[in-house]
Motif scaffolding. Structure first.
Motif, mmCIF file in Angstrom:
data_model
loop_
_atom_site.group_PDB
_atom_site.id
_atom_site.type_symbol
_atom_site.label_atom_id
_atom_site.label_comp_id
_atom_site.label_asym_id
_atom_site.label_seq_id
_atom_site.Cartn_x
_atom_site.Cartn_y
_atom_site.Cartn_z
ATOM 1 N N LEU A 100 0.896 -1.292 -0.047
ATOM 2 C CA LEU A 100 0.015 0.089 -0.085
ATOM 3 C C LEU A 100 0.609 1.319 0.113
ATOM 4 O O LEU A 100 0.576 2.230 -0.641
ATOM 5 N N LEU A 101 1.872 1.435 0.845
ATOM 6 C CA LEU A 101 2.958 2.304 0.925
ATOM 7 C C LEU A 101 3.373 2.688 -0.748
ATOM 8 O O LEU A 101 3.525 3.795 -0.970
ATOM 9 N N ALA A 102 3.606 1.604 -1.249
ATOM 10 C CA ALA A 102 4.272 1.757 -2.457
ATOM 11 C C ALA A 102 3.278 2.339 -3.589
ATOM 12 O O ALA A 102 3.595 3.127 -4.591
ATOM 13 N N GLN A 103 1.915 1.871 -3.345
ATOM 14 C CA GLN A 103 0.833 2.073 -4.441
ATOM 15 C C GLN A 103 0.805 3.735 -4.341
ATOM 16 O O GLN A 103 0.406 4.303 -5.371
ATOM 17 N N LEU A 104 0.727 4.287 -2.957
ATOM 18 C CA LEU A 104 0.574 5.583 -2.835
ATOM 19 C C LEU A 104 1.548 6.344 -2.850
ATOM 20 O O LEU A 104 1.623 7.692 -2.621
ATOM 21 N N GLY A 105 2.856 6.109 -3.044
ATOM 22 C CA GLY A 105 3.953 6.486 -3.334
ATOM 23 C C GLY A 105 4.483 6.991 -2.286
ATOM 24 O O GLY A 105 5.540 8.137 -2.329
ATOM 25 N N ILE A 106 4.651 6.486 -1.094
ATOM 26 C CA ILE A 106 5.069 6.702 0.349
ATOM 27 C C ILE A 106 6.344 6.003 0.415
ATOM 28 O O ILE A 106 6.385 4.686 0.361
ATOM 29 N N ASP A 107 7.264 6.782 0.643
ATOM 30 C CA ASP A 107 8.760 6.222 0.813
ATOM 31 C C ASP A 107 8.609 4.982 1.985
ATOM 32 O O ASP A 107 8.082 5.406 3.235
ATOM 33 N N SER A 108 9.193 3.836 1.982
ATOM 34 C CA SER A 108 9.138 2.942 2.851
ATOM 35 C C SER A 108 9.673 3.479 4.370
ATOM 36 O O SER A 108 9.416 2.990 5.467
ATOM 37 N N GLY A 109 10.726 4.323 4.124
ATOM 38 C CA GLY A 109 11.485 4.914 5.372
ATOM 39 C C GLY A 109 10.327 5.752 6.294
ATOM 40 O O GLY A 109 10.542 6.133 7.253
ATOM 41 N N GLU A 110 9.157 6.338 5.542
ATOM 42 C CA GLU A 110 8.340 7.035 6.197
ATOM 43 C C GLU A 110 7.117 5.954 6.645
ATOM 44 O O GLU A 110 6.089 6.465 7.321
#
Length: 208
Positions: A100-110
Protein backbone atom coordinates in the motif's frame (compact mmCIF):
# COMPACT_ATOMS: atom_id res chain seq x y z
CA UNK A 1 -23.85 2.23 38.57
CA UNK A 2 -22.08 1.38 41.86
CA UNK A 3 -18.36 1.93 42.46
CA UNK A 4 -17.49 -1.75 42.03
CA UNK A 5 -19.17 -1.94 38.63
CA UNK A 6 -17.48 1.30 37.55
CA UNK A 7 -14.06 -0.17 38.34
CA UNK A 8 -14.86 -3.35 36.40
CA UNK A 9 -16.12 -1.28 33.46
CA UNK A 10 -12.98 0.85 33.34
CA UNK A 11 -10.79 -2.25 33.59
CA UNK A 12 -12.60 -3.92 30.69
CA UNK A 13 -12.41 -0.80 28.57
CA UNK A 14 -8.69 -0.35 29.25
CA UNK A 15 -8.09 -3.97 28.28
CA UNK A 16 -10.06 -3.46 25.08
CA UNK A 17 -7.87 -0.47 24.17
CA UNK A 18 -4.71 -2.49 24.84
CA UNK A 19 -6.05 -5.31 22.71
CA UNK A 20 -6.64 -3.01 19.74
CA UNK A 21 -3.31 -1.23 20.04
CA UNK A 22 -1.31 -4.49 20.04
CA UNK A 23 -2.30 -5.40 16.50
CA UNK A 24 -2.62 -1.93 14.96
CA UNK A 25 -0.67 -2.45 11.73
CA UNK A 26 -2.50 0.57 10.24
CA UNK A 27 -4.69 1.10 7.19
CA UNK A 28 -6.22 4.27 5.81
CA UNK A 29 -9.94 4.48 5.16
CA UNK A 30 -10.86 5.47 1.61
CA UNK A 31 -14.07 7.25 2.27
CA UNK A 32 -15.40 6.36 -1.19
CA UNK A 33 -15.40 2.67 -0.27
CA UNK A 34 -17.64 2.82 2.78
CA UNK A 35 -21.19 3.42 1.65
CA UNK A 36 -22.75 4.52 4.89
CA UNK A 37 -26.26 5.89 5.06
CA UNK A 38 -27.57 7.37 8.26
CA UNK A 39 -31.29 7.92 8.67
CA UNK A 40 -32.29 10.23 11.45
CA UNK A 41 -29.21 9.56 13.57
CA UNK A 42 -29.67 10.75 17.13
CA UNK A 43 -27.06 10.65 19.83
CA UNK A 44 -28.23 11.45 23.35
CA UNK A 45 -25.94 11.95 26.32
CA UNK A 46 -26.36 12.97 29.91
CA UNK A 47 -25.71 11.89 33.45
CA UNK A 48 -26.38 8.17 33.45
CA UNK A 49 -28.23 8.43 30.14
CA UNK A 50 -28.00 5.62 27.63
CA UNK A 51 -26.40 6.34 24.29
CA UNK A 52 -29.05 6.18 21.61
CA UNK A 53 -28.58 6.19 17.86
CA UNK A 54 -31.29 6.24 15.25
CA UNK A 55 -31.63 3.83 12.37
CA UNK A 56 -28.34 3.35 10.56
CA UNK A 57 -27.66 1.11 7.58
CA UNK A 58 -24.72 -1.25 7.34
CA UNK A 59 -21.85 -0.39 5.00
CA UNK A 60 -20.47 -2.41 2.09
CA UNK A 61 -20.65 -6.09 3.02
CA UNK A 62 -17.22 -6.69 1.47
CA UNK A 63 -15.73 -4.88 4.48
CA UNK A 64 -17.34 -7.20 7.01
CA UNK A 65 -16.89 -10.65 8.50
CA UNK A 66 -20.13 -12.47 7.73
CA UNK A 67 -19.73 -14.62 10.86
CA UNK A 68 -20.22 -11.57 13.07
CA UNK A 69 -23.89 -10.61 13.35
CA UNK A 70 -26.03 -8.97 16.00
CA UNK A 71 -27.06 -12.46 17.08
CA UNK A 72 -23.49 -13.75 17.35
CA UNK A 73 -21.70 -10.88 19.14
CA UNK A 74 -21.62 -12.74 22.47
CA UNK A 75 -19.74 -15.61 20.83
CA UNK A 76 -17.51 -13.47 18.62
CA UNK A 77 -16.43 -9.87 19.27
CA UNK A 78 -17.54 -9.83 22.91
CA UNK A 79 -15.69 -13.03 23.71
CA UNK A 80 -12.20 -12.44 25.17
CA UNK A 81 -9.50 -13.47 22.72
CA UNK A 82 -11.81 -13.44 19.69
CA UNK A 83 -9.60 -11.25 17.49
CA UNK A 84 -6.60 -13.52 18.00
CA UNK A 85 -8.56 -16.42 16.53
CA UNK A 86 -9.26 -14.64 13.22
CA UNK A 87 -6.32 -12.25 12.75
CA UNK A 88 -3.95 -13.05 9.84
CA UNK A 89 -0.24 -13.48 10.62
CA UNK A 90 1.45 -10.18 11.39
CA UNK A 91 4.10 -10.62 8.70
CA UNK A 92 1.40 -10.99 6.03
CA UNK A 93 -0.21 -7.75 7.14
CA UNK A 94 3.12 -5.95 7.17
CA UNK A 95 3.77 -7.10 3.59
CA UNK A 96 0.36 -5.76 2.61
CA UNK A 97 1.16 -2.46 4.28
CA UNK A 98 4.40 -2.19 2.28
CA UNK A 99 2.46 -2.73 -0.94
CA UNK A 100 0.00 0.00 0.00
CA UNK A 101 2.82 2.40 0.81
CA UNK A 102 4.36 1.74 -2.60
CA UNK A 103 1.03 2.18 -4.39
CA UNK A 104 0.53 5.53 -2.69
CA UNK A 105 4.08 6.66 -3.44
CA UNK A 106 5.07 6.84 0.22
CA UNK A 107 8.73 6.10 0.88
CA UNK A 108 9.19 2.97 2.98
CA UNK A 109 11.34 5.00 5.35
CA UNK A 110 8.21 6.98 6.24
CA UNK A 111 6.19 3.82 6.82
CA UNK A 112 6.43 3.99 10.60
CA UNK A 113 4.31 7.15 10.49
CA UNK A 114 1.40 5.18 9.08
CA UNK A 115 -0.73 2.33 10.34
CA UNK A 116 -2.38 -0.44 8.39
CA UNK A 117 -5.97 0.32 9.27
CA UNK A 118 -9.11 -1.76 9.07
CA UNK A 119 -11.92 0.56 8.15
CA UNK A 120 -14.22 -1.62 10.24
CA UNK A 121 -11.99 -3.08 12.99
CA UNK A 122 -12.02 -6.80 13.70
CA UNK A 123 -13.54 -6.17 17.13
CA UNK A 124 -16.52 -4.49 15.45
CA UNK A 125 -17.04 -7.30 12.96
CA UNK A 126 -14.75 -6.10 10.20
CA UNK A 127 -13.07 -8.52 7.81
CA UNK A 128 -9.54 -9.36 8.97
CA UNK A 129 -8.03 -9.35 5.47
CA UNK A 130 -10.49 -8.18 2.78
CA UNK A 131 -8.81 -5.55 0.55
CA UNK A 132 -11.97 -3.43 0.73
CA UNK A 133 -11.47 -3.17 4.49
CA UNK A 134 -7.79 -2.23 4.45
CA UNK A 135 -6.10 1.13 4.02
CA UNK A 136 -3.52 3.45 5.57
CA UNK A 137 -3.94 6.03 8.33
CA UNK A 138 -1.39 8.25 10.01
CA UNK A 139 -0.78 7.23 13.60
CA UNK A 140 -1.39 10.70 15.01
CA UNK A 141 -3.70 13.63 14.41
CA UNK A 142 -7.43 14.29 14.40
CA UNK A 143 -8.04 11.39 12.02
CA UNK A 144 -5.18 9.24 13.26
CA UNK A 145 -5.15 5.55 14.15
CA UNK A 146 -4.48 6.05 17.85
CA UNK A 147 -7.61 8.17 18.18
CA UNK A 148 -9.61 5.68 16.16
CA UNK A 149 -8.48 2.86 18.46
CA UNK A 150 -9.93 4.65 21.47
CA UNK A 151 -13.27 5.14 19.74
CA UNK A 152 -13.25 1.51 18.58
CA UNK A 153 -12.83 0.31 22.16
CA UNK A 154 -15.73 2.50 23.33
CA UNK A 155 -18.01 1.33 20.50
CA UNK A 156 -17.21 -2.32 21.20
CA UNK A 157 -18.07 -1.84 24.85
CA UNK A 158 -21.37 -0.14 23.95
CA UNK A 159 -22.27 -3.04 21.64
CA UNK A 160 -21.37 -5.67 24.22
CA UNK A 161 -23.52 -4.12 26.95
CA UNK A 162 -26.41 -3.70 24.53
CA UNK A 163 -26.57 0.08 24.32
CA UNK A 164 -26.04 0.28 20.56
CA UNK A 165 -26.34 -2.32 17.80
CA UNK A 166 -23.49 -3.84 15.88
CA UNK A 167 -24.60 -2.18 12.64
CA UNK A 168 -24.73 1.23 14.34
CA UNK A 169 -21.18 0.78 15.63
CA UNK A 170 -19.96 -0.34 12.20
CA UNK A 171 -21.61 2.57 10.43
CA UNK A 172 -20.13 5.01 12.94
CA UNK A 173 -16.54 3.79 12.62
CA UNK A 174 -16.71 3.41 8.81
CA UNK A 175 -18.22 6.85 8.39
CA UNK A 176 -16.98 10.25 9.51
CA UNK A 177 -15.93 8.98 12.93
CA UNK A 178 -13.81 12.04 13.86
CA UNK A 179 -16.98 14.16 13.72
CA UNK A 180 -18.65 12.13 16.49
CA UNK A 181 -15.53 11.12 18.43
CA UNK A 182 -15.94 13.55 21.33
CA UNK A 183 -19.63 12.81 21.84
CA UNK A 184 -19.11 9.07 21.87
CA UNK A 185 -16.13 9.25 24.20
CA UNK A 186 -18.25 11.20 26.70
CA UNK A 187 -21.01 8.61 26.56
CA UNK A 188 -21.45 6.14 29.39
CA UNK A 189 -21.64 2.51 28.28
CA UNK A 190 -22.16 0.68 31.53
CA UNK A 191 -23.52 -2.77 32.14
CA UNK A 192 -26.58 -1.30 33.81
CA UNK A 193 -27.80 0.28 30.56
CA UNK A 194 -29.05 -2.87 28.83
CA UNK A 195 -28.05 -6.28 27.74
CA UNK A 196 -26.27 -7.42 30.90
CA UNK A 197 -22.62 -7.32 31.85
CA UNK A 198 -19.88 -7.23 29.28
CA UNK A 199 -17.28 -9.99 29.50
CA UNK A 200 -13.94 -8.63 30.63
CA UNK A 201 -11.58 -8.30 27.68
CA UNK A 202 -8.36 -10.24 27.62
CA UNK A 203 -5.18 -8.18 27.56
CA UNK A 204 -4.02 -10.53 24.78
CA UNK A 205 -7.04 -9.83 22.61
CA UNK A 206 -6.47 -7.61 19.62
CA UNK A 207 -8.08 -6.61 16.42
CA UNK A 208 -8.07 -3.13 15.02
Amino acid sequence: MNAGMAVVGRTAESAAIRMIQREAVVLEPRRTVARVVRIGAIVAFGAGAALRIGQVSAQDASMLNERVTQQSVADTICRPGYADTVSPPLDEMMEYKERLLAQLGIDSGEGSRYALDRRVPIVLGGSPDAPANLGLLPWTGHRGERRKELLTAKLKRCVCVGQITLSEAQATIAGDWPAVYSRFMRASCDAGGAGGAEPEASSNDSGS
